[in-house]
Design an enzyme around this catalytic site. Sequence first.
Site, PDB file in Angstrom:
ATOM      1  N   VAL A  37      -2.412  -1.018  -3.627  1.00  0.00           N
ATOM      2  CA  VAL A  37      -3.284  -0.113  -2.944  1.00  0.00           C
ATOM      3  C   VAL A  37      -2.862   1.262  -2.962  1.00  0.00           C
ATOM      4  CG1 VAL A  37      -4.409  -0.025  -0.828  1.00  0.00           C
ATOM      5  CG2 VAL A  37      -3.788  -2.374  -1.404  1.00  0.00           C
ATOM      6  N   GLY A  88       3.011  -0.059  -2.029  1.00  0.00           N
ATOM      7  CA  GLY A  88       2.514  -0.424  -3.565  1.00  0.00           C
ATOM      8  C   GLY A  88       3.609   0.234  -4.984  1.00  0.00           C
ATOM      9  N   ASP A  90       0.929  -1.288   0.113  1.00  0.00           N
ATOM     10  CA  ASP A  90       0.099  -0.104  -0.121  1.00  0.00           C
ATOM     11  C   ASP A  90       0.721   1.215  -0.025  1.00  0.00           C
ATOM     12  OD1 ASP A  90      -0.086   1.373   2.956  1.00  0.00           O
ATOM     13  OD2 ASP A  90       0.528  -0.814   2.890  1.00  0.00           O
ATOM     14  N   SER A  91       0.499   2.288  -0.798  1.00  0.00           N
ATOM     15  CA  SER A  91       1.243   3.572  -0.698  1.00  0.00           C
ATOM     16  C   SER A  91       2.567   3.384  -1.165  1.00  0.00           C
ATOM     17  CB  SER A  91       0.990   4.178   0.478  1.00  0.00           C
ATOM     18  OG  SER A  91       1.500   5.779   0.573  1.00  0.00           O
ATOM     19  N   ALA A  92       3.649   3.872  -0.538  1.00  0.00           N
ATOM     20  CA  ALA A  92       4.857   3.589  -0.725  1.00  0.00           C
ATOM     21  C   ALA A  92       5.400   2.089  -0.946  1.00  0.00           C
ATOM     22  CB  ALA A  92       5.875   4.207   0.378  1.00  0.00           C
TER      23      ALA A  92
END
Length: 852
Positions: free
Chosen positions: A183, A159, A155-157
Amino acid sequence: MKLDIATTALLSQMAAAGAPPMHELSPEEARFVGGQMAKAYPAGPDMFGAEEVEIPAQDGAKVRARVLKPSESPRGVLVYYHGGGWVLGDIDQYDTLGRQLAERTGCTVLLVDYRKAPEHRFPTAHHDAWDALLWAEKNMSALAGRKVPLIVAGDSAGGTLAASVCQKAKAEGGPAIALQILVYPVTDGAMETPGYASPDNQLLLNTPLMAWFWDHYAPNKEDRLSPEASPLRAKDLSGLPPAIVVTAEFDILREESEAYAARLKEAGVPVTQKQFDRQMHNFFAMPGLLPAQAKAVEYVGEQVDRHLAKFSEADAVVVGAGFAGMYQLHRLRQMGLKTRVIEVGDGVGGTWYWNRYPGARCDIESMAYSFGFSPELEQDWVWSEKYATQPEILRYAEHVADRFDLRRDITFETRVTRAIYDEEEKRWIVYTDKGEAISAQYVIMATGCLSVPKQPDIPGADDFKGPTYITGRWPHEGVDFTGQRVAVIGTGSSAIQSIPLIAEQAEELTVYQRTPAYSLPAGNRPLTNSEISEMKKHYREYREAQKHHPAGIPNPPRALLSAHDVSEAERRAKYEEAWETGILTALSSAYRDTMTDQQANDWVSDFIREKIHERVKDPKVAEALTPRSFPFGTKRPCLDTDYFETFNRDNVSLVDVRETPIERITANGVKTKDGERQVDSIVFATGFDAMTGAILNVDIRGIGGQALRDKWADGPHTYLGLGIAGFPNLFTITGPSSPSVLSNMLVSIEQHVDWVSDCIKWMRERELAAIEPTEEAEDEWAEHNEATAELTLFPQANSWYIGANVPGKPRTFMAYVGGVDTYRAICDQVAATGYAGFRTYEARQRKQALSA
């Protein structure tokens, strides 16, 4: 209210706490705040096993990770990279989410605690993520007990890291990743999407905080815009694993996440995309605090369910359901192998499924161009004409599929996109455009020699406003050219067959010719009952004779005399006799030295040129249609029905593009140096990317991740046209440097399929895991192939035999000219001597323990 109630309440509570903005804190302070928030998360589900491990990093450091096992038999391994802008977060804070994912997906989850900035700046996190992926692949047996699909997620970084390791895995030829779950990933370090300026998106992650993350992680602007940090910046996203992309409605990363999903789709990657409305960034990583988090985990679980349901195992995967693929399926099924055939069309037939242009026929006599493996089949089927039309050949293919119940093991309307060799397991992972991954011991490319049409390389081809057609991809419903002005570009075999019929419909037909072709009258006619009965009576002897004839065409008999041994009158009489037979090889085989002696070839070439001038009334047009730049037979001769006579029609004109080159296609027609001709339709009869096009359309990676496209960068290199060094258990039916297109294809197909099947049987009897040619055998075969071609006139022609029709394609003679009979003897000897020139591998023992 834009956000849902739970999220609004959470933000209100955080604001009431009076904490300063995160971007005003030091990394240590920000990590403390994040850790305190994670204490509110509930404990995750109990695991069958939870183990701390250390993963060796490429710089000698150790990367902390956690293995979470949901059951005794996980169905996948999911490598998870946590978020936090490469500065915050750790696997302790993500333990609950990891456990949720393990329970819901049924996969072992490997939580990776990559090293963070600013202590470890770009590209350390990327390198750690890659090292963790390699470790997961190496320890697959210990993580899951067997070979299972490998999934990356974040997720985020995190991802971003998941996306970047997928790109690296593609470039490196592995590990084979079955699925990527992204994500709200960071995909572009430019921070230029509208969301960065929208007040609605300045929630948990705002613009100053995102800049804070980038400044700590990649202060160098060039670094942050590299594909490793900004996956959206990669030039080519094709061939990546299927993706699940999850976004939040109010998130400054939503637009760049959506942009990456769009790019993946454009590149042909299957993408499942879901936006969670009324949610903010980081909602996925806040278990127990937001109901939407549980819904998102459930959604991801459902998608993994659907994907893993498509992961399957087979003994063999056959690519293509033409005559080669169908017979290969039949043979392997007889041997008891679980076999999958993947076919891009919605029916069987291969080239006869796709090539439906007007007049499409075989140039080998019908009763010879048929399967010989089943006496019952050849006695049952009745051909109607000397040269069968495409519809009749397709009906024959469908009859074969029905008779042997082949369709139940064929997956239609599906394209194989990638095949990756797993050296440890000695199996292939075959990926399709439907998101399926198939593990198979053997991969057999039955993709055909002439199955990828060469796309028009004429400037402006996309500018034409009217309909355009490619003969190799003709509309199945047919085309009516009545009353139209039609341009046909090309005068190869498909043009020679279609031009007479198009001319009968069109108001005007203009043929644009670059190189005139040798074409002989087919003399096509219905077969008589007596002819059919006589052939069926002697089919067994005829099939044996096919196997021992240079071209697999026993009639006419093999010539013993040289053209120099007879008088001019005798030669002329022999040529006239051959001309009247309407058999493709009659003239080229009239004398034994036609294809090796220049003078002998000149005599027969001159004879055909005279015939062309007899058939065309206008001497200037006749001369333009007369081939003079290459010896007869060095490009595959054509058989025609009234092709040359068509140019005697008032509505047909010829443009010799050697004299008046095509400058471009315009919106309304074709422009040459003499001006523009307006037309209503254009037919591109521009040939095929022969021999290698269909094979290289699949991203095939062998030992060490080597791409077949790279190995063949200077031309195809095989052993016997059957196997390729560095690509174990990959077989090519009628592949490059086999007789293939210089023979009756059905004869060569049966020989190849039988050889491959016998080889697999030999391996299984000895419990061998894999077989591949040695580099030495491959080199020796290449030298022999080239030397054999150099003894003939074939290299004098710029033909598709050497790839000359495709710009940029390496020039090498791609067919074996030594003859079907000689080639068969060589292949039989190789098999009889224990597959000389091949190396074999025994099956390995599976690892039982986890090695940290």
